[in-house]
Scaffold this motif. Structure first.
Motif, PDB file in Angstrom:
ATOM      1  N   ASP A  63       0.910  -1.279   0.144  1.00  0.00           N
ATOM      2  CA  ASP A  63       0.060   0.073   0.161  1.00  0.00           C
ATOM      3  C   ASP A  63       0.696   1.218   0.090  1.00  0.00           C
ATOM      4  O   ASP A  63       0.501   2.317  -0.132  1.00  0.00           O
ATOM      5  CB  ASP A  63      -1.209   0.128   1.324  1.00  0.00           C
ATOM      6  CG  ASP A  63      -2.020  -1.030   1.009  1.00  0.00           C
ATOM      7  OD1 ASP A  63      -2.456  -1.435  -0.285  1.00  0.00           O
ATOM      8  OD2 ASP A  63      -2.647  -1.443   2.078  1.00  0.00           O
ATOM      9  N   GLY A  64       2.166   1.137  -0.006  1.00  0.00           N
ATOM     10  CA  GLY A  64       3.101   2.150  -0.113  1.00  0.00           C
ATOM     11  C   GLY A  64       3.171   3.080   1.299  1.00  0.00           C
ATOM     12  O   GLY A  64       3.828   4.075   1.257  1.00  0.00           O
ATOM     13  N   LEU A  65       3.063   2.330   2.369  1.00  0.00           N
ATOM     14  CA  LEU A  65       3.097   3.038   3.603  1.00  0.00           C
ATOM     15  C   LEU A  65       4.256   2.803   4.384  1.00  0.00           C
ATOM     16  O   LEU A  65       4.971   3.440   5.013  1.00  0.00           O
ATOM     17  CB  LEU A  65       1.876   2.599   4.542  1.00  0.00           C
ATOM     18  CG  LEU A  65       0.488   3.010   4.163  1.00  0.00           C
ATOM     19  CD1 LEU A  65      -0.387   2.546   4.863  1.00  0.00           C
ATOM     20  CD2 LEU A  65       0.555   4.442   3.895  1.00  0.00           C
ATOM     21  N   VAL A  66       5.257   1.521   3.982  1.00  0.00           N
ATOM     22  CA  VAL A  66       6.344   1.028   4.499  1.00  0.00           C
ATOM     23  C   VAL A  66       7.138   0.660   3.402  1.00  0.00           C
ATOM     24  O   VAL A  66       6.968   0.248   2.249  1.00  0.00           O
ATOM     25  CB  VAL A  66       6.002  -0.299   5.227  1.00  0.00           C
ATOM     26  CG1 VAL A  66       7.196  -1.062   5.637  1.00  0.00           C
ATOM     27  CG2 VAL A  66       5.225   0.176   6.749  1.00  0.00           C
ATOM     28  N   THR A  67       8.443   0.958   3.754  1.00  0.00           N
ATOM     29  CA  THR A  67       9.671   0.503   2.703  1.00  0.00           C
ATOM     30  C   THR A  67      10.384  -0.649   3.447  1.00  0.00           C
ATOM     31  O   THR A  67      10.701  -0.677   4.377  1.00  0.00           O
ATOM     32  CB  THR A  67      10.214   1.641   2.132  1.00  0.00           C
ATOM     33  OG1 THR A  67      10.899   2.266   3.550  1.00  0.00           O
ATOM     34  CG2 THR A  67       9.748   2.842   1.641  1.00  0.00           C
ATOM     35  N   ARG A  68      10.730  -1.636   2.533  1.00  0.00           N
ATOM     36  CA  ARG A  68      11.676  -2.643   2.917  1.00  0.00           C
ATOM     37  C   ARG A  68      12.855  -2.616   2.278  1.00  0.00           C
ATOM     38  O   ARG A  68      13.041  -2.356   1.173  1.00  0.00           O
ATOM     39  CB  ARG A  68      10.961  -3.797   2.645  1.00  0.00           C
ATOM     40  CG  ARG A  68      11.630  -5.249   2.790  1.00  0.00           C
ATOM     41  CD  ARG A  68      10.930  -6.388   2.603  1.00  0.00           C
ATOM     42  NE  ARG A  68      11.174  -7.502   2.817  1.00  0.00           N
ATOM     43  CZ  ARG A  68      12.329  -8.368   2.019  1.00  0.00           C
ATOM     44  NH1 ARG A  68      13.044  -7.892   0.970  1.00  0.00           N
ATOM     45  NH2 ARG A  68      12.840  -9.592   2.728  1.00  0.00           N
ATOM     46  N   MET A  69      14.219  -2.452   3.123  1.00  0.00           N
ATOM     47  CA  MET A  69      15.309  -2.500   2.510  1.00  0.00           C
ATOM     48  C   MET A  69      15.974  -3.779   2.767  1.00  0.00           C
ATOM     49  O   MET A  69      16.410  -4.053   4.043  1.00  0.00           O
ATOM     50  CB  MET A  69      16.171  -1.168   3.076  1.00  0.00           C
ATOM     51  CG  MET A  69      17.534  -1.310   2.628  1.00  0.00           C
ATOM     52  SD  MET A  69      17.827  -0.878   0.864  1.00  0.00           S
ATOM     53  CE  MET A  69      17.520   0.757   0.871  1.00  0.00           C
ATOM     54  N   ALA A  70      16.262  -4.468   1.844  1.00  0.00           N
ATOM     55  CA  ALA A  70      17.234  -5.746   2.068  1.00  0.00           C
ATOM     56  C   ALA A  70      18.620  -5.458   1.737  1.00  0.00           C
ATOM     57  O   ALA A  70      18.783  -4.871   0.500  1.00  0.00           O
ATOM     58  CB  ALA A  70      16.681  -6.970   1.280  1.00  0.00           C
ATOM     59  N   TYR A  71      19.605  -5.988   2.497  1.00  0.00           N
ATOM     60  CA  TYR A  71      21.012  -5.758   2.112  1.00  0.00           C
ATOM     61  C   TYR A  71      21.753  -7.202   1.864  1.00  0.00           C
ATOM     62  O   TYR A  71      21.240  -8.116   2.449  1.00  0.00           O
ATOM     63  CB  TYR A  71      21.628  -5.284   3.684  1.00  0.00           C
ATOM     64  CG  TYR A  71      21.274  -3.689   3.984  1.00  0.00           C
ATOM     65  CD1 TYR A  71      21.737  -2.875   3.495  1.00  0.00           C
ATOM     66  CD2 TYR A  71      20.111  -3.661   4.777  1.00  0.00           C
ATOM     67  CE1 TYR A  71      21.522  -1.489   3.800  1.00  0.00           C
ATOM     68  CE2 TYR A  71      19.677  -2.457   5.231  1.00  0.00           C
ATOM     69  CZ  TYR A  71      20.115  -1.553   4.688  1.00  0.00           C
ATOM     70  OH  TYR A  71      19.873  -0.139   5.045  1.00  0.00           O
TER      71      TYR A  71
END
Length: 108
Positions: A63-71
């Motif tokens: 829904d565009g409320l949270v961003t997920r950053m995978a390293y």
């Protein structure tokens, strides 16, 4: 992410459709204070299961409320934070905190 045609006409119903369960509210509450790894979020929300946390994070991300950053590390590291749209929920949460505190004082 829902399209404009899929969202309810009523703006309150739109907000409820996006964040209207207790787990999403608590996830957003925690993310308003910064970036967290999955385990940190799970620890910070007593009673939430791994599956429910995963499902709700995916929904909030879609829904565009949270961003997920995978390293690209070993072991893998994934961090979650609020998007700019997610951060715009802050005044609503401030109002909920204020109201909740006032209500608690009223019933004492």
């Amino acid at each position: 992410m829902l399209t404009k045609d899929e969202l309810p006409e009523c703006p309150v119903a739109t907000a409820v459709a996006l964040i209207g369960n207790k787990w999403k509210l608590l996830i957003i509450r925690n993310l308003l204070s910064g970036t967290f790894r999955f385990g940190e979020l799970k620890t910070g929300i007593p009673g939430i299961s791994q599956k429910v946390l995963t499902d709700n994070l995916r929904s909030l991300e879609n829904d565009g409320l949270v961003t997920r950053m995978a390293y690209a590390e070993i072991p893998p590291r994934v961090e979650y934070s609020l998007s700019e749209v997610g951060k715009s929920l802050s005044p609503m949460f401030d109002a909920m905190i204020s109201w909740g505190n006032e209500y608690k004082q009223t019933i004492k």
